[in-house]
Write a protein that holds these residues in place. Structure first.
Motif, PDB file in Angstrom:
ATOM      1  N   UNK A  21     -22.095  66.885 106.345  1.00  0.00           N
ATOM      2  CA  UNK A  21     -23.134  67.262 105.403  1.00  0.00           C
ATOM      3  C   UNK A  21     -22.517  67.228 104.006  1.00  0.00           C
ATOM      4  N   UNK A  22     -23.268  66.660 103.065  1.00  0.00           N
ATOM      5  CA  UNK A  22     -22.814  66.496 101.687  1.00  0.00           C
ATOM      6  C   UNK A  22     -23.660  67.345 100.752  1.00  0.00           C
ATOM      7  N   UNK A  23     -23.006  67.924  99.758  1.00  0.00           N
ATOM      8  CA  UNK A  23     -23.668  68.704  98.718  1.00  0.00           C
ATOM      9  C   UNK A  23     -23.930  67.766  97.549  1.00  0.00           C
ATOM     10  N   UNK A  24     -25.184  67.398  97.342  1.00  0.00           N
ATOM     11  CA  UNK A  24     -25.516  66.441  96.294  1.00  0.00           C
ATOM     12  C   UNK A  24     -25.245  66.989  94.894  1.00  0.00           C
ATOM     13  N   UNK A  25     -25.108  68.306  94.759  1.00  0.00           N
ATOM     14  CA  UNK A  25     -24.759  68.894  93.467  1.00  0.00           C
ATOM     15  C   UNK A  25     -23.295  68.655  93.119  1.00  0.00           C
ATOM     16  N   UNK A  26     -22.460  68.357  94.102  1.00  0.00           N
ATOM     17  CA  UNK A  26     -21.028  68.171  93.887  1.00  0.00           C
ATOM     18  C   UNK A  26     -20.497  66.857  94.470  1.00  0.00           C
ATOM     19  N   UNK A  27     -21.358  65.939  94.838  1.00  0.00           N
ATOM     20  CA  UNK A  27     -20.939  64.685  95.478  1.00  0.00           C
ATOM     21  C   UNK A  27     -20.004  63.876  94.576  1.00  0.00           C
ATOM     22  N   UNK A  28     -19.023  63.234  95.204  1.00  0.00           N
ATOM     23  CA  UNK A  28     -18.072  62.382  94.498  1.00  0.00           C
ATOM     24  C   UNK A  28     -18.206  60.951  95.027  1.00  0.00           C
ATOM     25  N   UNK A  29     -17.511  60.031  94.409  1.00  0.00           N
ATOM     26  CA  UNK A  29     -17.521  58.647  94.894  1.00  0.00           C
ATOM     27  C   UNK A  29     -16.995  58.559  96.322  1.00  0.00           C
ATOM     28  N   UNK A  30     -16.067  59.457  96.681  1.00  0.00           N
ATOM     29  CA  UNK A  30     -15.480  59.449  98.027  1.00  0.00           C
ATOM     30  C   UNK A  30     -16.524  59.776  99.100  1.00  0.00           C
ATOM     31  N   UNK A  31     -17.618  60.410  98.723  1.00  0.00           N
ATOM     32  CA  UNK A  31     -18.669  60.758  99.691  1.00  0.00           C
ATOM     33  C   UNK A  31     -19.455  59.533 100.148  1.00  0.00           C
ATOM     34  N   UNK A  32     -19.466  58.498  99.348  1.00  0.00           N
ATOM     35  CA  UNK A  32     -20.153  57.242  99.671  1.00  0.00           C
ATOM     36  C   UNK A  32     -21.638  57.459 100.004  1.00  0.00           C
ATOM     37  N   UNK A  33     -22.295  58.228  99.162  1.00  0.00           N
ATOM     38  CA  UNK A  33     -23.713  58.524  99.359  1.00  0.00           C
ATOM     39  C   UNK A  33     -24.539  57.238  99.363  1.00  0.00           C
ATOM     40  N   UNK A  34     -24.192  56.309  98.492  1.00  0.00           N
ATOM     41  CA  UNK A  34     -24.913  55.031  98.441  1.00  0.00           C
ATOM     42  C   UNK A  34     -24.847  54.279  99.766  1.00  0.00           C
ATOM     43  N   UNK A  35     -23.690  54.287 100.411  1.00  0.00           N
ATOM     44  CA  UNK A  35     -23.529  53.616 101.703  1.00  0.00           C
ATOM     45  C   UNK A  35     -24.353  54.304 102.792  1.00  0.00           C
ATOM     46  N   UNK A  36     -24.410  55.634 102.731  1.00  0.00           N
ATOM     47  CA  UNK A  36     -25.216  56.380 103.705  1.00  0.00           C
ATOM     48  C   UNK A  36     -26.690  56.015 103.539  1.00  0.00           C
ATOM     49  N   UNK A  37     -27.140  55.964 102.305  1.00  0.00           N
ATOM     50  CA  UNK A  37     -28.550  55.633 102.041  1.00  0.00           C
ATOM     51  C   UNK A  37     -28.853  54.188 102.448  1.00  0.00           C
ATOM     52  N   UNK A  38     -27.949  53.274 102.140  1.00  0.00           N
ATOM     53  CA  UNK A  38     -28.155  51.861 102.480  1.00  0.00           C
ATOM     54  C   UNK A  38     -28.222  51.659 103.991  1.00  0.00           C
ATOM     55  N   UNK A  39     -27.375  52.372 104.733  1.00  0.00           N
ATOM     56  CA  UNK A  39     -27.351  52.249 106.194  1.00  0.00           C
ATOM     57  C   UNK A  39     -28.502  53.010 106.857  1.00  0.00           C
ATOM     58  N   UNK A  40     -29.222  53.808 106.058  1.00  0.00           N
ATOM     59  CA  UNK A  40     -30.341  54.610 106.561  1.00  0.00           C
ATOM     60  C   UNK A  40     -29.905  55.541 107.696  1.00  0.00           C
ATOM     61  N   UNK A  41     -28.727  56.140 107.518  1.00  0.00           N
ATOM     62  CA  UNK A  41     -28.201  57.086 108.517  1.00  0.00           C
ATOM     63  C   UNK A  41     -28.181  58.501 107.960  1.00  0.00           C
ATOM     64  N   UNK A  42     -29.104  58.799 107.066  1.00  0.00           N
ATOM     65  CA  UNK A  42     -29.145  60.095 106.409  1.00  0.00           C
ATOM     66  C   UNK A  42     -30.117  61.042 107.097  1.00  0.00           C
ATOM     67  N   UNK A  43     -29.889  62.328 106.847  1.00  0.00           N
ATOM     68  CA  UNK A  43     -30.782  63.361 107.375  1.00  0.00           C
ATOM     69  C   UNK A  43     -31.003  64.401 106.287  1.00  0.00           C
ATOM     70  N   UNK A  44     -32.203  64.946 106.251  1.00  0.00           N
ATOM     71  CA  UNK A  44     -32.523  66.079 105.389  1.00  0.00           C
ATOM     72  C   UNK A  44     -32.690  67.295 106.285  1.00  0.00           C
TER      73      UNK A  44
END
Length: 70
Positions: A21-44
């Motif tokens: 689980x990632x905190x979007x208020x403190x996300x860094x480049x190392x979290x690779x949020x863009x890759x998670x979104x692109x792969x559509x493997x995210x959860x809310x």
């Protein structure tokens, strides 16, 4: 970092592949949020809270979850 589309009102984003689980208020480049979104493997989470993510089996990302929340 800007929040991903669809997560403007959410703070916590889960990666289904790694069960992190990632905190979007403190996300860094190392979290690779863009890759998670692109792969559509995210959860809310509902409610949008770290304890709810943990209840679903997600573990805190070491890059973005503040130590006080671990």
């Amino acid at each position: 970092m800007d929040r991903p589309k669809g997560f403007e009102e959410h703070r916590w984003l889960g990666d289904k592949r790694s069960q992190r689980v990632h905190d979007l208020d403190h996300a860094t480049d190392a979290c690779r949020i863009g890759a998670i979104m692109k792969a559509e493997t995210f959860a809310a989470f509902g409610p949008d809270a770290l304890p709810e993510a943990r209840n679903r089996g997600y573990h805190a990302c070491r890059h973005c979850v503040p130590a006080a929340n671990e």
